[in-house]
Scaffold this motif. Structure first.
Motif, PDB file in Angstrom:
ATOM      1  N   LEU A   5      -5.323  23.976   9.594  1.00  0.00           N
ATOM      2  CA  LEU A   5      -4.344  25.080   9.671  1.00  0.00           C
ATOM      3  C   LEU A   5      -4.418  25.906   8.395  1.00  0.00           C
ATOM      4  CD1 LEU A   5      -0.629  24.998  10.705  1.00  0.00           C
ATOM      5  CD2 LEU A   5      -1.190  25.616   8.346  1.00  0.00           C
ATOM      6  N   THR A   6      -4.334  27.224   8.550  1.00  0.00           N
ATOM      7  CA  THR A   6      -4.128  28.052   7.352  1.00  0.00           C
ATOM      8  C   THR A   6      -3.534  29.402   7.735  1.00  0.00           C
ATOM      9  OG1 THR A   6      -5.046  28.604   5.190  1.00  0.00           O
ATOM     10  CG2 THR A   6      -6.362  29.281   7.070  1.00  0.00           C
ATOM     11  N   GLY A  17     -11.509  38.309  -1.079  1.00  0.00           N
ATOM     12  CA  GLY A  17     -11.020  36.996  -1.531  1.00  0.00           C
ATOM     13  C   GLY A  17     -10.427  36.209  -0.364  1.00  0.00           C
ATOM     14  N   ALA A  22     -10.590  31.833   2.367  1.00  0.00           N
ATOM     15  CA  ALA A  22      -9.818  31.187   3.437  1.00  0.00           C
ATOM     16  C   ALA A  22     -10.433  31.377   4.829  1.00  0.00           C
ATOM     17  CB  ALA A  22      -8.376  31.704   3.421  1.00  0.00           C
ATOM     18  N   MET A 130       6.279  27.696   3.315  1.00  0.00           N
ATOM     19  CA  MET A 130       4.850  27.374   3.474  1.00  0.00           C
ATOM     20  C   MET A 130       4.684  25.906   3.896  1.00  0.00           C
ATOM     21  SD  MET A 130       1.726  28.233   0.984  1.00  0.00           S
ATOM     22  CE  MET A 130       0.246  27.241   0.949  1.00  0.00           C
ATOM     23  N   ASP A 133       5.391  25.743   7.482  1.00  0.00           N
ATOM     24  CA  ASP A 133       4.252  26.246   8.280  1.00  0.00           C
ATOM     25  C   ASP A 133       3.262  25.131   8.587  1.00  0.00           C
ATOM     26  OD1 ASP A 133       4.945  28.972   8.198  1.00  0.00           O
ATOM     27  OD2 ASP A 133       3.968  29.250   6.251  1.00  0.00           O
ATOM     28  N   VAL A 142      -5.895  21.753   5.118  1.00  0.00           N
ATOM     29  CA  VAL A 142      -5.481  23.148   4.960  1.00  0.00           C
ATOM     30  C   VAL A 142      -6.497  23.880   4.060  1.00  0.00           C
ATOM     31  CG1 VAL A 142      -3.595  24.674   4.253  1.00  0.00           C
ATOM     32  CG2 VAL A 142      -3.080  22.406   5.178  1.00  0.00           C
ATOM     33  N   HIS A 151       0.977  24.892  -4.127  1.00  0.00           N
ATOM     34  CA  HIS A 151       1.834  24.906  -2.932  1.00  0.00           C
ATOM     35  C   HIS A 151       1.518  23.729  -2.011  1.00  0.00           C
ATOM     36  CE1 HIS A 151       2.511  29.491  -3.523  1.00  0.00           C
ATOM     37  NE2 HIS A 151       3.463  28.785  -4.099  1.00  0.00           N
ATOM     38  N   VAL A 181     -16.143  29.280  -3.711  1.00  0.00           N
ATOM     39  CA  VAL A 181     -15.387  30.518  -3.425  1.00  0.00           C
ATOM     40  C   VAL A 181     -13.902  30.355  -3.738  1.00  0.00           C
ATOM     41  CG1 VAL A 181     -16.914  31.551  -1.710  1.00  0.00           C
ATOM     42  CG2 VAL A 181     -15.293  29.787  -0.992  1.00  0.00           C
ATOM     43  N   VAL A 184     -12.364  34.138  -6.033  1.00  0.00           N
ATOM     44  CA  VAL A 184     -13.253  35.297  -5.958  1.00  0.00           C
ATOM     45  C   VAL A 184     -12.701  36.362  -6.912  1.00  0.00           C
ATOM     46  CG1 VAL A 184     -14.139  37.100  -4.426  1.00  0.00           C
ATOM     47  CG2 VAL A 184     -13.827  34.767  -3.551  1.00  0.00           C
ATOM     48  N   LYS A 191      -8.812  37.388 -10.955  1.00  0.00           N
ATOM     49  CA  LYS A 191      -8.783  36.926  -9.561  1.00  0.00           C
ATOM     50  C   LYS A 191      -8.474  38.092  -8.629  1.00  0.00           C
ATOM     51  CE  LYS A 191      -5.278  35.400  -7.255  1.00  0.00           C
ATOM     52  NZ  LYS A 191      -4.160  34.752  -6.582  1.00  0.00           N
TER      53      LYS A 191
HETATM   54  P1  TYM Z   1      -2.426  34.858   0.487  1.00  0.00           P
HETATM   55  O1  TYM Z   1      -2.016  35.733   1.616  1.00  0.00           O
HETATM   56  O2  TYM Z   1      -2.155  35.323  -0.895  1.00  0.00           O
HETATM   57  O3  TYM Z   1      -3.970  34.551   0.570  1.00  0.00           O
HETATM   58  C1  TYM Z   1      -4.534  34.054   1.780  1.00  0.00           C
HETATM   59  C2  TYM Z   1      -5.662  33.081   1.483  1.00  0.00           C
HETATM   60  O4  TYM Z   1      -6.677  33.727   0.720  1.00  0.00           O
HETATM   61  C3  TYM Z   1      -6.942  32.962  -0.448  1.00  0.00           C
HETATM   62  N1  TYM Z   1      -7.274  33.878  -1.542  1.00  0.00           N
HETATM   63  C4  TYM Z   1      -8.351  33.747  -2.316  1.00  0.00           C
HETATM   64  N2  TYM Z   1      -9.345  32.830  -2.323  1.00  0.00           N
HETATM   65  C5  TYM Z   1     -10.304  32.961  -3.264  1.00  0.00           C
HETATM   66  N3  TYM Z   1     -10.311  33.977  -4.175  1.00  0.00           N
HETATM   67  C6  TYM Z   1      -9.343  34.899  -4.214  1.00  0.00           C
HETATM   68  N4  TYM Z   1      -9.373  35.889  -5.106  1.00  0.00           N
HETATM   69  C7  TYM Z   1      -8.286  34.813  -3.245  1.00  0.00           C
HETATM   70  N5  TYM Z   1      -7.170  35.544  -2.994  1.00  0.00           N
HETATM   71  C8  TYM Z   1      -6.563  34.962  -1.942  1.00  0.00           C
HETATM   72  C9  TYM Z   1      -5.646  32.232  -0.748  1.00  0.00           C
HETATM   73  O5  TYM Z   1      -5.869  31.113  -1.581  1.00  0.00           O
HETATM   74  C10 TYM Z   1      -5.194  31.871   0.637  1.00  0.00           C
HETATM   75  O6  TYM Z   1      -5.860  30.703   1.089  1.00  0.00           O
HETATM   76  N6  TYM Z   1       1.202  31.472   0.660  1.00  0.00           N
HETATM   77  C11 TYM Z   1      -0.069  31.838   1.218  1.00  0.00           C
HETATM   78  C12 TYM Z   1      -0.029  32.098   2.705  1.00  0.00           C
HETATM   79  C13 TYM Z   1       0.504  30.951   3.504  1.00  0.00           C
HETATM   80  C14 TYM Z   1      -0.211  29.755   3.842  1.00  0.00           C
HETATM   81  C15 TYM Z   1       0.716  28.978   4.610  1.00  0.00           C
HETATM   82  C16 TYM Z   1      -1.499  29.294   3.561  1.00  0.00           C
HETATM   83  C17 TYM Z   1       1.735  30.869   4.057  1.00  0.00           C
HETATM   84  N7  TYM Z   1       1.875  29.685   4.733  1.00  0.00           N
HETATM   85  C18 TYM Z   1       0.329  27.727   5.118  1.00  0.00           C
HETATM   86  C19 TYM Z   1      -1.868  28.025   4.063  1.00  0.00           C
HETATM   87  C20 TYM Z   1      -0.952  27.260   4.829  1.00  0.00           C
HETATM   88  C21 TYM Z   1      -0.517  33.121   0.529  1.00  0.00           C
HETATM   89  O7  TYM Z   1       0.281  33.889   0.008  1.00  0.00           O
HETATM   90  O8  TYM Z   1      -1.825  33.386   0.668  1.00  0.00           O
END
Ligand code: TYM
Length: 323
Positions: A5-6, A17, A22, A130, A133, A142, A151, A181, A184, A191
């Protein structure tokens, strides 16, 4: 077969990113799963933005990104968090098991806590939404980027605390973070993040995408001099999108000298177009046909409810709310 799940917030346009950290690892994992759960975390978005029009647009684009990258809606469960409002009930229960210091220690809160009057209660309990979720669907693995590691630890802690107090109720999940990755970089080398304004949107029109890639910050090493691939943002991004042999070739050129950053950026632009060409077309198709996306999400939301309801019933029973 573990359950994956994600989720991705709809607080901005989906960026490279999100895709590399993800979406791509999640879709790779789902090949070995009966049904993975992938969703748009549109309730989390309200902690930072109160703009219904932007919310709708960004939700459509995040959904289109998942679909364009190959999400299989026949098998996987694809939905909007807000359409399964039971998650808010579960978040409340978890809030009541979350110690204040744990929440006060969350990066998502701490980063903004210098100006406390701008922090809403939703942002403070964000990690428990979260956790809800994840626990709502008995998820085991995840896939996330490194910024979500804390988290996930909080999710595990609250699930374990609940299980200890109320008896075994929740599956305790694990994060899956791919080292190559996990962070990124964005065009300024930090970041990549919606909130830093340094994101690369691979679904943007070709001209803007090229301009964005050309704007990546590099050092002042002269063209003739050898360059250090290890400290270069362009190289880090190239390594994340291009095939291994092409990466080795670029490394060689960096070390050899007489190879400018402009040429490296052009190679990166071409690698991005090569890797995301077909996805860019699909993305456009979905964004231009929002009714198709809506239908697919509704289908997923039906499936999601059929899993979330029995889990919530199990939680209510453990807490004494069911008769
Ligand atoms: P969010 O929306 O900021 O980012 C979504 C996913 O993208 C990954 N990510 C990155 N990975 C590598 N390099 C980067 N620069 C980069 N920027 C973003 C994040 O690590 C994430 O996996 N709280 C979460 C959303 C969420 C969630 C959940 C995730 C809500 N409920 C349950 C997993 C399970 C968030 O704000 O991700």
């Amino acid at each position: 077969m573990p359950r994956y799940l994600t989720g991705i917030q709809s607080s901005g346009k989906p960026h490279l990113g999100n895709i590399l950290g993800a979406i791509a690892p999640a879709l790779e994992l789902s090949k070995t799963s009966d049904a993975a759960f992938y969703f748009i975390a549109d309730l989390h978005t309200l902690t930072s933005s109160k703009d219904p029009k932007a919310l709708r647009e960004n939700t459509l684009e995040v959904a289109a990104a998942w679909l364009a990258c190959g999400l299989n809606v026949q098998k996987d469960v694809f939905y909007r968090q807000s359409q399964i409002p039971e998650v808010c009930e579960l978040a409340w229960y978890l809030n009541c098991f979350a110690p204040y210091p744990m929440l006060a220690n969350a990066h998502s809160f701490k980063d903004k806590s210098e100006n406390l009057s701008s922090v809403n209660a939703g942002l403070f309990v964000y990690p428990m939404l979260m956790a809800a979720d994840i626990l709502m669907y008995d998820a085991e693995v995840v896939p996330v980027g490194k910024d979500q590691k804390q988290h996930l630890e909080m999710t595990r802690d609250v699930a374990e605390a609940f299980n200890r107090t109320m008896g075994p109720t929740f599956v305790v999940p694990e994060a899956y973070i791919r080292e190559d990755v996990m962070t990124v970089p964005g065009v300024d080398g930090r970041k990549m993040s919606k909130s830093y304004g340094n994101a690369i949107n691979v679904f943007e029109d070709e001209k803007s995408l090229r301009k964005r890639i050309m704007s990546i910050v590099t050092d002042a090493t002269p063209l003739e001099a050898p360059k250090n691939p290890q400290t270069c943002t362009v190289f880090a991004l190239y390594r994340a999108v291009a095939p291994a042999d092409a990466v080795e070739e670029l490394r060689r050129r960096y070390l050899e000298g007489n190879f400018g950053y402009g040429q490296a950026k052009q190679a990166l632009f071409e690698a991005v177009m090569e890797r995301f060409g077909p996805a860019r077309e699909k993305f456009r198709h979905f964004v231009e046909n929002p009714q198709i996306v809506e239908e697919l999400l509704r289908l997923g939301e039906e499936k999601a409810r059929s899993v979330s309801r029995p889990v919530l019933e199990r939680v209510r029973r453990a807490l004494g709310y069911s008769v």
